[in-house]
Design a protein around this motif. Structure first.
Motif, short mmCIF file in Angstrom:
data_model
loop_
_atom_site.label_atom_id
_atom_site.label_comp_id
_atom_site.label_asym_id
_atom_site.label_seq_id
_atom_site.Cartn_x
_atom_site.Cartn_y
_atom_site.Cartn_z
N UNK A 80 31.41 -2.05 -41.26
CA UNK A 80 32.10 -2.90 -40.29
C UNK A 80 31.19 -3.11 -39.09
N UNK A 81 31.41 -4.21 -38.38
CA UNK A 81 30.73 -4.47 -37.11
C UNK A 81 31.81 -4.78 -36.10
N UNK A 82 31.69 -4.17 -34.90
CA UNK A 82 32.70 -4.38 -33.87
C UNK A 82 32.06 -4.34 -32.49
N UNK A 83 32.71 -4.96 -31.51
CA UNK A 83 32.18 -4.95 -30.15
C UNK A 83 32.00 -3.52 -29.64
N UNK A 84 30.92 -3.32 -28.90
CA UNK A 84 30.64 -2.00 -28.33
C UNK A 84 29.69 -1.16 -29.15
N UNK A 85 29.54 -1.48 -30.44
CA UNK A 85 28.63 -0.68 -31.26
C UNK A 85 27.19 -1.12 -31.03
N UNK A 86 26.25 -0.21 -31.26
CA UNK A 86 24.83 -0.50 -31.12
C UNK A 86 24.27 -0.75 -32.50
N UNK A 87 23.62 -1.89 -32.68
CA UNK A 87 23.02 -2.24 -33.97
C UNK A 87 21.51 -2.28 -33.86
N UNK A 88 20.85 -2.03 -34.99
CA UNK A 88 19.39 -2.14 -35.09
C UNK A 88 19.09 -3.23 -36.10
N UNK A 89 18.15 -4.11 -35.75
CA UNK A 89 17.74 -5.18 -36.65
C UNK A 89 16.47 -4.77 -37.39
N UNK A 90 16.52 -4.86 -38.71
CA UNK A 90 15.33 -4.58 -39.52
C UNK A 90 14.78 -5.91 -39.99
N UNK A 91 13.48 -6.09 -40.07
CA UNK A 91 12.45 -5.07 -39.96
C UNK A 91 11.91 -4.87 -38.55
N UNK A 92 12.42 -5.58 -37.53
CA UNK A 92 11.82 -5.51 -36.19
C UNK A 92 12.05 -4.18 -35.49
N UNK B 153 21.87 -15.09 -41.30
CA UNK B 153 21.65 -16.42 -41.85
C UNK B 153 20.93 -17.30 -40.84
N UNK B 154 21.23 -17.08 -39.55
CA UNK B 154 20.59 -17.86 -38.50
C UNK B 154 20.83 -17.15 -37.17
N UNK B 155 20.14 -17.60 -36.12
CA UNK B 155 20.31 -17.05 -34.78
C UNK B 155 20.36 -18.21 -33.81
N UNK B 156 21.37 -18.20 -32.93
CA UNK B 156 21.56 -19.29 -31.98
C UNK B 156 21.52 -18.78 -30.54
N UNK B 157 21.09 -19.66 -29.63
CA UNK B 157 21.22 -19.39 -28.20
C UNK B 157 22.31 -20.33 -27.71
N UNK B 158 23.40 -19.75 -27.24
CA UNK B 158 24.55 -20.52 -26.81
C UNK B 158 24.69 -20.39 -25.29
N UNK B 159 24.65 -21.53 -24.61
CA UNK B 159 24.73 -21.54 -23.15
C UNK B 159 25.97 -20.83 -22.65
N UNK B 160 25.80 -19.95 -21.67
CA UNK B 160 26.92 -19.20 -21.10
C UNK B 160 27.33 -17.99 -21.92
N UNK C 148 23.27 -15.26 -30.28
CA UNK C 148 24.33 -15.03 -31.26
C UNK C 148 23.75 -15.09 -32.67
N UNK C 149 23.48 -13.92 -33.28
CA UNK C 149 23.11 -13.91 -34.70
C UNK C 149 24.35 -14.26 -35.54
N UNK C 150 24.13 -14.99 -36.61
CA UNK C 150 25.22 -15.38 -37.51
C UNK C 150 24.86 -14.93 -38.91
N UNK C 151 25.81 -14.29 -39.59
CA UNK C 151 25.52 -13.82 -40.94
C UNK C 151 26.74 -13.22 -41.61
N UNK D 2 14.22 -15.66 -29.94
CA UNK D 2 12.91 -15.65 -30.57
C UNK D 2 12.56 -14.30 -31.20
N UNK D 3 13.30 -13.25 -30.85
CA UNK D 3 13.03 -11.91 -31.39
C UNK D 3 13.72 -11.65 -32.73
N UNK D 4 14.67 -12.50 -33.10
CA UNK D 4 15.42 -12.32 -34.35
C UNK D 4 15.17 -13.52 -35.26
N UNK D 5 15.21 -13.28 -36.56
CA UNK D 5 14.94 -14.34 -37.53
C UNK D 5 15.91 -14.27 -38.70
#
Length: 113
Positions: A31-43, A11-18, A22-25, A78-81
């Motif tokens: 399921x999505x969980x810490x430690x897993x490797x994800x691929x973003x399409x179409x990039x 839905x959106x992508x944020x840059x959070x200081x510290x 952080x992609x939000x959607x 900037x790499x995610x939309x």
């Protein structure tokens, strides 16, 4: 355990200081969980998920229907939309389609001109 592939649209992508990028959607399937490797399409960008949060609470995993933010490693905001799809890199990751076939049904009155 869910047997479907992970698909989570951004839905959106944020840059959070510290924290970082952080992609939000919404998790649609899988399921999505810490430690897993994800691929973003179409990039085609792949990265590790560092953490998953919902309403400022850390989660061990997010399930279908959850609206979450997840921190990713080494990816610029900037790499995610908006509209990109995150999927599991190890389980048939989503990719851009060159074409597709759709069947559309219309019910009720629909004037054709």
């Amino acid at each position: 355990m869910l047997l479907t592939h992970l698909l989570a649209w951004m839905q959106d992508v944020y840059k959070i200081g510290g924290i970082g990028t952080v992609p939000v959607g919404r998790v649609e399937t899988g399921i999505i969980k810490p430690g897993m490797v994800v691929t973003f399409a179409p990039s085609g960008i792949s990265t590790e998920v560092k953490s998953v949060e919902m309403h400022h609470e850390s989660l061990p995993e997010a399930l279908p229907g959850d609206n979450v933010g997840f921190n990713v490693k080494n990816v610029s905001v900037k790499e995610l939309k908006r509209g990109y799809v995150a999927s599991d890199s190890k389980n048939d990751p989503a990719k851009e389609a060159q074409n597709f076939v759709a069947q559309v049904s219309s019910f009720g009155s629909c004037p054709v001109q």
